[in-house]
Motif scaffolding. Structure first.
Motif, PDB file in Angstrom:
ATOM      1  N   PHE A  27       1.106  -1.194  -0.118  1.00  0.00           N
ATOM      2  CA  PHE A  27       0.254   0.359  -0.269  1.00  0.00           C
ATOM      3  C   PHE A  27       0.857   1.220  -0.129  1.00  0.00           C
ATOM      4  N   GLY A  28       2.144   1.302   0.339  1.00  0.00           N
ATOM      5  CA  GLY A  28       3.041   2.268   0.378  1.00  0.00           C
ATOM      6  C   GLY A  28       2.714   3.436   1.470  1.00  0.00           C
ATOM      7  N   GLU A  29       2.117   2.575   2.502  1.00  0.00           N
ATOM      8  CA  GLU A  29       1.702   3.965   3.459  1.00  0.00           C
ATOM      9  C   GLU A  29       1.690   3.631   5.022  1.00  0.00           C
ATOM     10  N   SER A  30       1.973   4.046   5.915  1.00  0.00           N
ATOM     11  CA  SER A  30       2.597   3.439   7.242  1.00  0.00           C
ATOM     12  C   SER A  30       1.189   2.354   7.780  1.00  0.00           C
ATOM     13  N   LEU A  31       1.610   1.861   9.236  1.00  0.00           N
ATOM     14  CA  LEU A  31       0.663   1.420   9.582  1.00  0.00           C
ATOM     15  C   LEU A  31      -0.863   1.420  10.182  1.00  0.00           C
ATOM     16  N   ASP A  32      -0.525   3.542  10.771  1.00  0.00           N
ATOM     17  CA  ASP A  32      -1.950   3.856  11.661  1.00  0.00           C
ATOM     18  C   ASP A  32      -2.385   4.730  10.288  1.00  0.00           C
ATOM     19  N   GLN A  33      -2.048   4.830   9.061  1.00  0.00           N
ATOM     20  CA  GLN A  33      -2.809   4.673   7.844  1.00  0.00           C
ATOM     21  C   GLN A  33      -3.833   3.765   7.369  1.00  0.00           C
ATOM     22  N   LEU A  34      -3.094   2.854   7.484  1.00  0.00           N
ATOM     23  CA  LEU A  34      -3.799   1.935   7.457  1.00  0.00           C
ATOM     24  C   LEU A  34      -4.801   1.250   8.523  1.00  0.00           C
ATOM     25  N   LYS A  35      -5.106   1.358   9.046  1.00  0.00           N
ATOM     26  CA  LYS A  35      -5.928   0.638  10.688  1.00  0.00           C
ATOM     27  C   LYS A  35      -6.260   2.100  10.213  1.00  0.00           C
ATOM     28  N   GLY A  36      -6.742   2.797   9.920  1.00  0.00           N
ATOM     29  CA  GLY A  36      -7.248   3.889  10.003  1.00  0.00           C
ATOM     30  C   GLY A  36      -8.183   4.283   9.387  1.00  0.00           C
ATOM     31  N   ARG A  37      -8.672   2.875   8.128  1.00  0.00           N
ATOM     32  CA  ARG A  37      -9.391   2.297   7.508  1.00  0.00           C
ATOM     33  C   ARG A  37     -10.414   1.967   8.547  1.00  0.00           C
ATOM     34  N   MET A  38     -10.493   1.932   9.314  1.00  0.00           N
ATOM     35  CA  MET A  38     -11.398   0.930   9.531  1.00  0.00           C
ATOM     36  C   MET A  38     -11.437   1.949  11.543  1.00  0.00           C
ATOM     37  N   LYS A  39     -12.709   2.179  11.569  1.00  0.00           N
ATOM     38  CA  LYS A  39     -12.853   2.492  12.539  1.00  0.00           C
ATOM     39  C   LYS A  39     -13.889   1.552  13.923  1.00  0.00           C
ATOM     40  N   MET A  40     -13.004   1.143  14.840  1.00  0.00           N
ATOM     41  CA  MET A  40     -12.712   0.384  15.742  1.00  0.00           C
ATOM     42  C   MET A  40     -14.633   1.194  16.845  1.00  0.00           C
ATOM     43  N   LEU A  41     -14.898   0.335  16.910  1.00  0.00           N
ATOM     44  CA  LEU A  41     -16.089   0.830  18.543  1.00  0.00           C
ATOM     45  C   LEU A  41     -15.654   0.413  19.458  1.00  0.00           C
ATOM     46  N   PRO A  42     -16.325   1.672  20.530  1.00  0.00           N
ATOM     47  CA  PRO A  42     -16.103   1.606  21.514  1.00  0.00           C
ATOM     48  C   PRO A  42     -17.056  -0.334  22.009  1.00  0.00           C
ATOM     49  N   GLN A  43     -16.242  -0.891  23.200  1.00  0.00           N
ATOM     50  CA  GLN A  43     -16.540  -2.286  23.597  1.00  0.00           C
ATOM     51  C   GLN A  43     -16.307  -1.750  24.877  1.00  0.00           C
ATOM     52  N   HIS A  44     -17.390  -2.392  25.822  1.00  0.00           N
ATOM     53  CA  HIS A  44     -17.305  -2.623  27.142  1.00  0.00           C
ATOM     54  C   HIS A  44     -17.726  -3.791  27.664  1.00  0.00           C
ATOM     55  N   MET A  45     -16.629  -4.300  28.905  1.00  0.00           N
ATOM     56  CA  MET A  45     -17.252  -6.303  29.135  1.00  0.00           C
ATOM     57  C   MET A  45     -17.779  -5.264  30.788  1.00  0.00           C
ATOM     58  N   VAL A  46     -18.531  -6.473  30.830  1.00  0.00           N
ATOM     59  CA  VAL A  46     -18.013  -6.015  32.421  1.00  0.00           C
ATOM     60  C   VAL A  46     -17.947  -7.895  33.102  1.00  0.00           C
ATOM     61  N   ASN A  47     -17.619  -8.400  33.447  1.00  0.00           N
ATOM     62  CA  ASN A  47     -17.390  -9.620  34.274  1.00  0.00           C
ATOM     63  C   ASN A  47     -18.494  -9.912  36.050  1.00  0.00           C
ATOM     64  N   VAL A  48     -19.227 -10.933  35.989  1.00  0.00           N
ATOM     65  CA  VAL A  48     -20.070 -10.279  36.464  1.00  0.00           C
ATOM     66  C   VAL A  48     -20.081 -12.011  37.539  1.00  0.00           C
ATOM     67  N   ARG A  49     -19.683 -11.785  38.446  1.00  0.00           N
ATOM     68  CA  ARG A  49     -19.294 -13.807  39.080  1.00  0.00           C
ATOM     69  C   ARG A  49     -20.639 -13.689  40.069  1.00  0.00           C
ATOM     70  N   LEU A  50     -21.055 -15.178  39.400  1.00  0.00           N
ATOM     71  CA  LEU A  50     -22.100 -15.813  40.230  1.00  0.00           C
ATOM     72  C   LEU A  50     -22.992 -16.723  41.382  1.00  0.00           C
ATOM     73  N   ALA A  51     -23.573 -16.815  41.999  1.00  0.00           N
ATOM     74  CA  ALA A  51     -23.417 -18.104  43.047  1.00  0.00           C
ATOM     75  C   ALA A  51     -23.664 -18.765  42.054  1.00  0.00           C
ATOM     76  N   HIS A  52     -24.350 -18.769  41.343  1.00  0.00           N
ATOM     77  CA  HIS A  52     -25.501 -19.848  40.293  1.00  0.00           C
ATOM     78  C   HIS A  52     -25.555 -19.590  39.293  1.00  0.00           C
ATOM     79  N   ARG A  53     -24.927 -19.750  37.910  1.00  0.00           N
ATOM     80  CA  ARG A  53     -25.153 -19.170  36.198  1.00  0.00           C
ATOM     81  C   ARG A  53     -26.329 -19.950  36.009  1.00  0.00           C
TER      82      ARG A  53
END
Length: 450
Positions: free
Chosen positions: A358-384
């Motif tokens: 591509f002849g572009e830097s890595l940051d330029q190439l990754k900029g072609r894709m927009k990462m969406l915010p992703q949030h995870m919560v681990n919930v510890r349970l007595a039973h699942r």
């Protein structure tokens, strides 16, 4: 038949606890030798040997010796590879026409852990039934074979794998003029990766190349990449590359020290194939792959499907679809037209081909894709049990999906090893994503602990 020992990624655990003991490894070697020997016909054929490789954990010496003894006692010859990346054992098993390859490694885990992974003669994971047969054979009495095996050390294993990695790039491919920070996690790539990238012309600054048996993955490598990210900025490098302890995962940092994860690397490789290599038939991700990755591929009309988390499931879906590219956001990437399993070095080279073509830097190439915010919560349970089917939980998920309005997603996934349910929400606005994840997690916690 239920499994006693094998999981989706071999056998793994804390050394000295549970099954991960020298006695277990001795019996495992014997059972594997008996089962895999029966699959290969005559013991005097060209397929009499089983190869053993390991990462740099201090416990590898002990387990290598125990496995070797068990295999020899079962009448199998053993080729010892020494410290080698997991994908190298898959490749060398094919190259030497061995019955199987065995990897002693716990991958990205701390040095106190260890584990075992098998490859068949084709360099792929053993079929489920063969694993079950090995488990069953471990209950048999261990007797000495009248036709004992022999052991030898394969001295040129590293050189063979280095040439294999370089050959995954086209003739004349060069990294000359590029400065790369390379973090080998004090693991199995420490004596492999620097040679590969230097021999292709790059200026290489190395980190994590002094293993002592206890520092594998310790504040370094793909699970702890901050040291690599900082070094890229301090050294004025073009990019950084970090592997995990057994070399089957890879993450990058761009010239600004910003992390480039497995989803972004997969996107760059797929985009390169589409533009320069005649097309990309499709990509397999996982349930945890970023939604922005899916959208970016969709915009380029590259098919995308999700598999369950785990490289086994990714590879199964790739094979079912006849696709050659897949992986996980952790950096476990499979380029099936180059090798049979996830390979950090080869995946890194595929990404660098894209940067070059591509002849572009890595940051330029990754900029072609927009990462969406992703949030995870681990919930510890007595039973699942029944939590995911609960009406209150379903209602909370449905309400969150309505608020996201088809521009995000909600995923609830039970942990495979802990009493947890992971609540993940993804969308365009970080504050909204965090709020929705917390709201659903509160419902899950109330239901699972009532």
């Amino acid at each position: 038949m239920s499994r006693k020992y094998f999981g989706t990624d071999g056998i793994r655990g804390r050394v000295g606890e549970g099954v991960i003991t020298p006695d277990f490894m001795l019996r495992l070697g014997y059972a594997a030798g008996k089962v895999l020997g029966d699959l290969s016909g005559s013991k005097r054929s060209g397929h009499r040997s089983i190869l053993i490789g390991k990462d740099t954990r201090v416990s590898g010496y002990m387990f290598e010796a125990a496995l070797e003894a068990g295999l020899i006692n079962a009448g199998v010859d053993v080729g010892l590879l020494g410290p080698m990346p997991t994908p190298a054992i898959a490749y060398l098993t094919r190259t030497f026409h061995a019955r199987a390859g065995i990897v002693i490694s716990a991958s990205h885990n701390p040095y106190q852990d260890n584990g075992i992974k098998f490859f068949n003669a084709d360099g792929s994971k053993l079929p489920d039934q063969v694993e079950l047969d090995i488990e069953a054979a471990m209950d048999l009495p261990m007797t000495t074979s009248p036709d004992l095996g022999k052991a030898w050390r394969i001295e040129d294993a590293a050189a063979r794998y280095i040439e294999f990695c370089k050959a995954s790039t086209p003739w004349g491919f060069s990294l000359e003029g590029m400065k790369i920070v390379l973090d080998c996690a004090n693991g199995a790539t420490y004596h492999i990766a620097p040679k590969v990238f230097r021999e292709l012309g790059a200026e290489v600054v190395t980190l994590g190349v002094s293993p002592n048996g206890q520092n594998i993955n310790l504040d370094c490598g793909s699970t702890k990449p901050r040291q690599m990210q900082k070094a890229v900025c301090d050294e004025g490098a073009d990019l950084g590359i970090a592997f995990d302890g057994d070399g089957d995962r890879v993450l990058f940092a761009d010239r600004n020290g910003k992390l480039v994860d497995g989803d972004q690397l997969l996107f760059i490789i797929a985009m390169h194939r589409q533009q320069f290599l005649g097309g990309c038939s499709g990509v397999v991700g996982t349930l945890m792959s970023n939604y922005g990755f899916e959208l970016a591929l969709r915009e380029r009309e590259i098919p995308f499907e999700r598999a369950k988390v785990g490289d086994r499931y990714v590879l199964e879906k790739m094979q079912a679809n006849g696709w050659k590219l897949g992986g996980e956001s952790s950096g476990h990437i499979i380029c099936a037209d180059s090798t049979t399993t996830g390979d950090g070095v080869i995946s890194a080279l595929q990404a660098l081909r894209a940067v070059s073509d591509f002849g572009e830097s890595l940051d330029q190439l990754k900029g072609r894709m927009k990462m969406l915010p992703q949030h995870m919560v681990n919930v510890r349970l007595a039973h699942r049990e029944g939590v995911l089917e609960n009406d209150e939980v379903k209602a909370a998920v449905s309400a969150a999906e309505s608020e996201l309005a088809n521009r995000g997603r909600v995923l609830l996934r039970p942990s495979g090893t802990e009493p947890l349910i992971r609540v993940m929400v993804e969308g365009e606005k970080r504050a909204q994503v965090e709020e929705l994840a917390a709201r659903i997690a509160a419902v899950v916690e109330r239901v699972g602990n009532s």
